[in-house]
Design a protein around this motif. Structure first.
Motif, mmCIF file in Angstrom:
data_model
loop_
_atom_site.group_PDB
_atom_site.id
_atom_site.type_symbol
_atom_site.label_atom_id
_atom_site.label_comp_id
_atom_site.label_asym_id
_atom_site.label_seq_id
_atom_site.Cartn_x
_atom_site.Cartn_y
_atom_site.Cartn_z
ATOM 1 N N UNK A 1 0.232 -1.080 0.312
ATOM 2 C CA UNK A 1 -0.327 0.221 -0.003
ATOM 3 C C UNK A 1 1.135 1.254 0.548
ATOM 4 N N UNK A 2 0.982 2.458 -1.070
ATOM 5 C CA UNK A 2 1.682 3.529 -1.084
ATOM 6 C C UNK A 2 1.117 4.446 -1.766
ATOM 7 N N UNK A 3 1.076 5.306 -1.322
ATOM 8 C CA UNK A 3 -0.278 6.405 -2.221
ATOM 9 C C UNK A 3 1.579 7.588 -3.358
ATOM 10 N N UNK A 4 0.530 8.545 -4.036
ATOM 11 C CA UNK A 4 1.942 9.240 -4.879
ATOM 12 C C UNK A 4 1.315 10.384 -5.254
ATOM 13 N N UNK A 5 1.669 11.103 -5.626
ATOM 14 C CA UNK A 5 2.547 12.854 -5.973
ATOM 15 C C UNK A 5 2.149 13.178 -7.038
ATOM 16 N N UNK B 1 -8.591 1.286 -18.378
ATOM 17 C CA UNK B 1 -7.988 1.865 -17.886
ATOM 18 C C UNK B 1 -8.088 2.932 -16.215
ATOM 19 N N UNK B 2 -7.676 2.427 -15.650
ATOM 20 C CA UNK B 2 -7.759 3.265 -14.067
ATOM 21 C C UNK B 2 -8.039 4.843 -13.663
ATOM 22 N N UNK B 3 -8.488 5.651 -13.463
ATOM 23 C CA UNK B 3 -7.855 6.742 -13.056
ATOM 24 C C UNK B 3 -7.173 6.867 -11.256
ATOM 25 N N UNK B 4 -6.275 7.390 -11.015
ATOM 26 C CA UNK B 4 -5.767 7.179 -10.043
ATOM 27 C C UNK B 4 -5.827 8.904 -9.770
ATOM 28 N N UNK B 5 -5.930 9.108 -7.995
ATOM 29 C CA UNK B 5 -5.943 10.528 -7.552
ATOM 30 C C UNK B 5 -4.886 10.085 -6.608
ATOM 31 N N UNK B 6 -3.854 11.657 -6.759
ATOM 32 C CA UNK B 6 -2.668 12.204 -5.629
ATOM 33 C C UNK B 6 -3.118 11.898 -4.717
ATOM 34 N N UNK B 7 -2.392 11.126 -4.299
ATOM 35 C CA UNK B 7 -2.407 11.204 -1.944
ATOM 36 C C UNK B 7 -4.132 10.225 -1.641
ATOM 37 N N UNK C 1 9.892 17.510 -10.417
ATOM 38 C CA UNK C 1 9.425 16.833 -11.967
ATOM 39 C C UNK C 1 9.551 16.113 -12.872
ATOM 40 N N UNK C 2 8.888 14.944 -13.577
ATOM 41 C CA UNK C 2 9.221 13.999 -14.412
ATOM 42 C C UNK C 2 8.998 12.442 -14.182
ATOM 43 N N UNK C 3 8.744 13.063 -13.014
ATOM 44 C CA UNK C 3 8.869 11.624 -12.278
ATOM 45 C C UNK C 3 7.353 11.444 -10.744
ATOM 46 N N UNK C 4 7.069 10.243 -11.160
ATOM 47 C CA UNK C 4 6.223 9.699 -9.599
ATOM 48 C C UNK C 4 7.112 9.475 -8.744
ATOM 49 N N UNK C 5 6.733 10.262 -7.369
ATOM 50 C CA UNK C 5 7.370 9.355 -6.005
ATOM 51 C C UNK C 5 5.980 9.296 -5.569
ATOM 52 N N UNK C 6 6.827 7.466 -4.597
ATOM 53 C CA UNK C 6 5.622 7.429 -3.786
ATOM 54 C C UNK C 6 6.249 6.938 -2.919
ATOM 55 N N UNK C 7 4.825 7.073 -1.530
ATOM 56 C CA UNK C 7 5.308 7.283 -0.353
ATOM 57 C C UNK C 7 4.151 5.740 0.184
ATOM 58 N N UNK C 8 5.381 4.688 0.769
ATOM 59 C CA UNK C 8 4.767 3.046 1.512
ATOM 60 C C UNK C 8 4.029 3.731 2.991
ATOM 61 N N UNK C 9 2.919 2.824 3.227
ATOM 62 C CA UNK C 9 2.908 2.530 4.140
ATOM 63 C C UNK C 9 3.659 2.319 5.101
ATOM 64 N N UNK C 10 4.195 0.841 4.579
ATOM 65 C CA UNK C 10 4.846 -0.645 5.486
ATOM 66 C C UNK C 10 6.104 -0.894 4.860
#
Length: 358
Positions: A53-57, A91-97, A124-133
């Protein structure tokens, strides 16, 4: 405008293991990504592969290239998760956060490409992911003492919560694990099949185009993105067009191969290249795009930086050529009235996909 354009494959390995891999298009190899505030990545999940599980910016789209994937979505402060089962062509849309996890419960590999907007990205130019665990997760960063006080756990329990998961991005789960069933009534609300031969535009013998806007999927208004899927039959042509509202297109060749031309304001191709499966290319704002498929045909999935883009055709009965008054068209092309009439007759019908010559 001098625009350095190229066709590139993913060139950077973010993670690779027995569970799968995650691959990115770097700014070094694809500088237009950062210049135009876009980003792209590709996820490979082997059977039993699980993306923690994670979210992106960034807001983005995921397009399933192969297999089937179970996805969990948890919006901020929501007490419930929504479960999707997405398959090839979806195709699946994904919202930041929004927190998400991804699991391949099938017997074959699953692959999904992510294309999106990096205008608010940390890099800029990259997805950054934040993992919860996991070893890259927030729990590891806050450490057991903080976690223990937060959740009311003793020292042993806190160590277990923080350190038991030693995986990073992806892990492989045990055989026989059963994930939740998909939530009901999610298709055409939270995702949709864009590889649909019934298409927005269908040309017999030539292929089809599907446009995905907020009119079809209202949630797209939240992420400010739209999408387009083009399938060309062998040797068919995608007629020239542009996005009239100034949106940018980021395009991925999902299958087949062909020739792509992108033309800017200087009257010469800014991109004139063979493309094949796995290639990424970008169409800057207001640039024209056209393409011809090889014998094997070609499929291109594109994300557009607007949820309600306006596509302008440069050929056919909705193009400028059909609208111009005869004398204006003659003066514009410096041609005779006879040739003007001939040329206008060639633009009297819809031209979006041109079937191969028989």
């Amino acid at each position: 405008m001098e625009t350095k354009m190229a066709v590139e494959k993913a060139d950077q390995i973010a993670f690779e293991g027995d569970s799968g891999g995650y691959y990115v298009w770097s700014n070094e190899k694809s500088p237009l990504l950062s210049d135009l505030k876009l980003a792209a990545g590709k996820l490979l999940l082997h059977p039993l592969g699980f993306a923690l599980p994670h979210y992106a910016d960034c807001n983005k789209f995921g397009y399933v290239l192969e297999g089937a994937i179970t996805v969990g979505l948890v919006p901020p402060n929501s007490p419930e998760e929504t479960i999707l089962l997405i398959k090839k062509g979806d195709a699946v849309p994904l919202i930041a956060g929004v927190v998400s996890w991804w699991f391949n419960g099938g017997d074959t590999d699953a692959v999904i490409v992510f294309l999106g907007d990096s205008s608010k990205a940390l890099i800029p130019g990259q997805f950054t992911y934040f993992f919860v665990a996991g070893v890259l997760g927030f729990l590891a960063g806050f450490q057991p003492d903080f976690v223990g006080k937060t959740f009311g756990l003793d020292e042993t329990e806190s160590e277990n919560v923080v350190n038991s998961q030693q995986g990073a991005l992806l892990v492989k789960l045990d055989q026989g694990i059963k994930f939740p069933e998909p939530s009901k009534h999610t298709k055409n609300k939270l995702y949709t099949t864009i590889d649909d031969p019934s298409g927005t535009v269908v040309v017999k013998g030539g292929g089809f185009i599907n446009y995905l806007t907020e009119k079809k999927l209202p949630m797209l208004s939240e992420i400010g993105l739209g999408a387009k899927f083009v399938k060309l039959e062998g040797n068919a042509m995608l007629a020239p067009s542009y996005v009239a509202d100034g949106s940018v297109q980021i395009c991925y060749v999902g299958k087949g191969s062909g020739w792509i031309k992108v033309v800017g304001s200087e009257g010469k191709p800014a991109l004139d290249s063979i493309v094949e499966e796995g290639d990424l290319f970008i169409v800057p704002q207001f640039f024209g795009l056209a393409g011809i498929a090889d014998d094997c045909g070609m499929e291109v999935f594109s994300v557009v930086t607007s949820s309600k883009p306006v596509f302008g055709q440069l050929a056919g009965n909705t193009s400028v050529w059909n609208a111009l008054a005869p004398v204006v068209l003659q003066a514009t092309l410096n041609v005779t009235s006879e040739f003007e009439q001939l040329f206008k007759s060639k633009n009297s019908e819809s031209i979006t996909i041109v079937p191969p010559s028989t």
